[in-house]
Scaffold this motif. Sequence first.
Motif, mmCIF file in Angstrom:
data_model
loop_
_atom_site.group_PDB
_atom_site.id
_atom_site.type_symbol
_atom_site.label_atom_id
_atom_site.label_comp_id
_atom_site.label_asym_id
_atom_site.label_seq_id
_atom_site.Cartn_x
_atom_site.Cartn_y
_atom_site.Cartn_z
ATOM 1 N N ASP A 154 0.808 -1.108 -0.085
ATOM 2 C CA ASP A 154 0.179 -0.084 0.054
ATOM 3 C C ASP A 154 0.998 1.271 0.188
ATOM 4 O O ASP A 154 1.219 1.870 0.955
ATOM 5 N N THR A 155 1.494 1.659 -1.248
ATOM 6 C CA THR A 155 2.419 2.821 -1.263
ATOM 7 C C THR A 155 1.158 3.845 -1.320
ATOM 8 O O THR A 155 0.227 3.743 -1.589
ATOM 9 N N PRO A 156 1.878 5.237 -0.858
ATOM 10 C CA PRO A 156 1.253 6.637 -0.750
ATOM 11 C C PRO A 156 0.545 6.823 -2.026
ATOM 12 O O PRO A 156 1.268 6.504 -3.128
ATOM 13 N N THR A 157 -0.519 7.480 -1.978
ATOM 14 C CA THR A 157 -1.196 8.065 -3.001
ATOM 15 C C THR A 157 -1.809 9.500 -2.936
ATOM 16 O O THR A 157 -1.680 9.562 -1.782
ATOM 17 N N VAL A 158 -2.234 10.207 -3.750
ATOM 18 C CA VAL A 158 -2.734 11.440 -3.881
ATOM 19 C C VAL A 158 -4.033 11.281 -2.658
ATOM 20 O O VAL A 158 -4.404 12.302 -2.037
ATOM 21 N N LYS A 159 -4.627 10.177 -2.520
ATOM 22 C CA LYS A 159 -5.949 9.972 -1.700
ATOM 23 C C LYS A 159 -5.416 9.809 -0.190
ATOM 24 O O LYS A 159 -6.117 10.323 0.591
ATOM 25 N N THR A 160 -4.084 9.059 0.081
ATOM 26 C CA THR A 160 -3.730 9.018 1.537
ATOM 27 C C THR A 160 -2.953 10.180 1.971
ATOM 28 O O THR A 160 -2.718 10.373 3.286
ATOM 29 N N ALA A 161 -2.180 10.942 0.890
ATOM 30 C CA ALA A 161 -1.275 11.882 1.097
ATOM 31 C C ALA A 161 -1.587 12.802 0.293
ATOM 32 O O ALA A 161 -0.756 13.142 -0.836
ATOM 33 N N PRO A 162 -2.391 13.908 0.154
ATOM 34 C CA PRO A 162 -2.869 14.924 -0.743
ATOM 35 C C PRO A 162 -1.500 15.899 -0.962
ATOM 36 O O PRO A 162 -1.559 16.193 -2.262
ATOM 37 N N ASP A 163 -0.627 16.134 -0.240
ATOM 38 C CA ASP A 163 0.602 16.962 -0.380
ATOM 39 C C ASP A 163 1.511 16.014 -0.827
ATOM 40 O O ASP A 163 2.343 15.283 -0.361
ATOM 41 N N LEU A 177 1.113 9.929 -11.601
ATOM 42 C CA LEU A 177 2.188 8.948 -11.002
ATOM 43 C C LEU A 177 1.831 8.379 -9.591
ATOM 44 O O LEU A 177 2.535 7.572 -9.025
ATOM 45 N N TYR A 178 0.757 9.186 -8.851
ATOM 46 C CA TYR A 178 0.585 8.603 -7.630
ATOM 47 C C TYR A 178 -1.137 8.602 -7.446
ATOM 48 O O TYR A 178 -1.378 8.712 -6.467
ATOM 49 N N GLN A 179 -1.657 7.975 -8.488
ATOM 50 C CA GLN A 179 -3.067 7.688 -8.385
ATOM 51 C C GLN A 179 -3.332 6.465 -7.889
ATOM 52 O O GLN A 179 -4.440 6.453 -7.024
ATOM 53 N N LEU A 180 -2.711 5.524 -7.952
ATOM 54 C CA LEU A 180 -2.921 4.147 -7.289
ATOM 55 C C LEU A 180 -1.814 3.831 -6.756
ATOM 56 O O LEU A 180 -0.528 3.990 -6.681
ATOM 57 N N SER A 181 -1.903 2.692 -5.553
ATOM 58 C CA SER A 181 -0.910 2.016 -4.806
ATOM 59 C C SER A 181 -0.645 0.778 -5.650
ATOM 60 O O SER A 181 -1.369 0.549 -6.620
ATOM 61 N N ILE A 182 0.756 0.327 -5.410
ATOM 62 C CA ILE A 182 0.990 -0.763 -6.112
ATOM 63 C C ILE A 182 0.156 -1.890 -5.753
ATOM 64 O O ILE A 182 -0.456 -2.733 -6.494
ATOM 65 N N ALA A 183 -0.613 -2.095 -4.405
ATOM 66 C CA ALA A 183 -1.734 -2.976 -4.390
ATOM 67 C C ALA A 183 -2.711 -2.988 -5.106
ATOM 68 O O ALA A 183 -3.555 -3.870 -5.559
ATOM 69 N N ASP A 184 -3.251 -1.528 -5.212
ATOM 70 C CA ASP A 184 -4.421 -1.428 -5.938
ATOM 71 C C ASP A 184 -4.123 -1.547 -7.533
ATOM 72 O O ASP A 184 -5.100 -2.151 -8.422
ATOM 73 N N ALA A 185 -3.016 -1.407 -8.062
ATOM 74 C CA ALA A 185 -2.583 -1.519 -9.641
ATOM 75 C C ALA A 185 -2.616 -2.950 -9.901
ATOM 76 O O ALA A 185 -3.128 -3.548 -11.103
ATOM 77 N N ILE A 186 -2.022 -3.835 -8.961
ATOM 78 C CA ILE A 186 -1.919 -5.318 -9.252
ATOM 79 C C ILE A 186 -3.587 -6.015 -9.318
ATOM 80 O O ILE A 186 -3.729 -6.809 -10.214
ATOM 81 N N THR A 187 -4.367 -5.571 -8.735
ATOM 82 C CA THR A 187 -5.899 -6.011 -9.055
ATOM 83 C C THR A 187 -6.720 -5.028 -9.935
ATOM 84 O O THR A 187 -7.954 -5.261 -10.059
ATOM 85 N N SER A 188 -5.921 -4.227 -10.613
ATOM 86 C CA SER A 188 -7.013 -3.237 -11.461
ATOM 87 C C SER A 188 -7.374 -3.736 -12.839
ATOM 88 O O SER A 188 -8.138 -3.563 -13.498
ATOM 89 N N GLY A 189 -6.560 -4.858 -13.145
ATOM 90 C CA GLY A 189 -6.905 -5.662 -14.457
ATOM 91 C C GLY A 189 -6.232 -4.889 -15.450
ATOM 92 O O GLY A 189 -6.407 -5.185 -16.759
ATOM 93 N N LYS A 190 -5.315 -3.870 -15.391
ATOM 94 C CA LYS A 190 -4.304 -3.367 -16.525
ATOM 95 C C LYS A 190 -2.822 -3.626 -16.176
ATOM 96 O O LYS A 190 -2.362 -3.724 -15.012
ATOM 97 N N PRO A 191 -1.969 -3.534 -17.313
ATOM 98 C CA PRO A 191 -0.610 -3.558 -16.978
ATOM 99 C C PRO A 191 -0.180 -2.399 -16.187
ATOM 100 O O PRO A 191 -0.933 -1.494 -16.148
ATOM 101 N N THR A 192 0.943 -2.510 -15.626
ATOM 102 C CA THR A 192 1.302 -1.639 -14.720
ATOM 103 C C THR A 192 2.990 -1.447 -14.780
ATOM 104 O O THR A 192 3.651 -2.164 -15.271
ATOM 105 N N ALA A 193 3.544 -0.163 -14.825
ATOM 106 C CA ALA A 193 4.821 0.376 -14.913
ATOM 107 C C ALA A 193 5.085 0.927 -13.370
ATOM 108 O O ALA A 193 4.436 1.877 -13.024
ATOM 109 N N ILE A 194 6.236 0.466 -12.624
ATOM 110 C CA ILE A 194 6.324 0.869 -11.382
ATOM 111 C C ILE A 194 8.029 1.200 -11.204
ATOM 112 O O ILE A 194 8.693 0.595 -11.638
ATOM 113 N N LEU A 195 8.096 2.460 -11.018
ATOM 114 C CA LEU A 195 9.501 2.833 -10.721
ATOM 115 C C LEU A 195 9.986 3.219 -9.396
ATOM 116 O O LEU A 195 9.162 4.095 -8.783
ATOM 117 N N PHE A 196 10.882 2.682 -8.884
ATOM 118 C CA PHE A 196 11.460 2.965 -7.573
ATOM 119 C C PHE A 196 12.717 4.045 -7.786
ATOM 120 O O PHE A 196 13.578 3.445 -8.554
#
Length: 297
Positions: A154-163, A177-196
Amino acid sequence: MQRWWRVFYGVIIVGLVGCGAATPTATPVAKSRVQAVLAASNLVVGPNRLPIGLIVDGSPINDPNVQVKLRLYYLDGTDAEKTQVAGEGSADYFGQGLPAGIYVTYPDFKKAGDWGVEVEATLPGKEPTVSTLRLSVLAQDPTPAIGSKAIAVDTPTVKTAPDLSQISSDPNPNPALYQLSIADAITSGKPTAILFGTPGFCKTATCGPSVTVLGNLQKTYGEKMNFIHVEVYKFPFSESVQANPPLLVPAMAEWRLQSEPWLFLLGKDGTIVNKYEGGITTEELGPMIDTILAQGI
């Protein structure tokens, strides 16, 4: 940070916690006016992305016109194997927008152990120059492996940390780039690119350009896939960087990452399709994303 960057930029880099891992290493064993350096911190049995940097007269170069060829030798084998070419090929240039060029090939290492790489570099108008590297290939991948399921965090997003200034060290963070957490993206049914990566504190100077690339890809592919940037350090960032050891976000530990930047491409079912260590470019990532979308992976 990766051992190769210390050589590449000629600076002492204060690494992330655990980044002093001893394997794999790249030890130059031949001096030359053109010296190859390994631009990765781990190589494993199986298919790999092998990025090479070049130092010419003591300085890293970024030249798309340099021709690079590689020959591989298995040094832990029999006497015959040590001198027999186990694989060879040309390297593709990917350095657009990066502080130094990387020259990439994709070998398939059949065995763990020490490998030798003979790098032949031909600069425009010059004779070919050969330098040699020794690589340590691991039996198992210490980072999330290609073909494995992505790790839900559950990485931070604009919903959990608006600033956004509290979840990214980018001086101008891109909200897309901060609309979804990794956990959300995995279950979204779409491909995902994650940059650390850490744009504000990246001593290799590749994180900022990589985040820019990620944002540009998001604009290109829009609603077809997810794009996520994960900051490496906890907020407040400057204090976390100076802490001993540095304070990293939980996702770094969960994903077993000891260097950065890393880019992971996931299929729509959350499986890791490919991964890239170090600076990224649109020219390298774009064709792979096109393939993922075209094949419905």
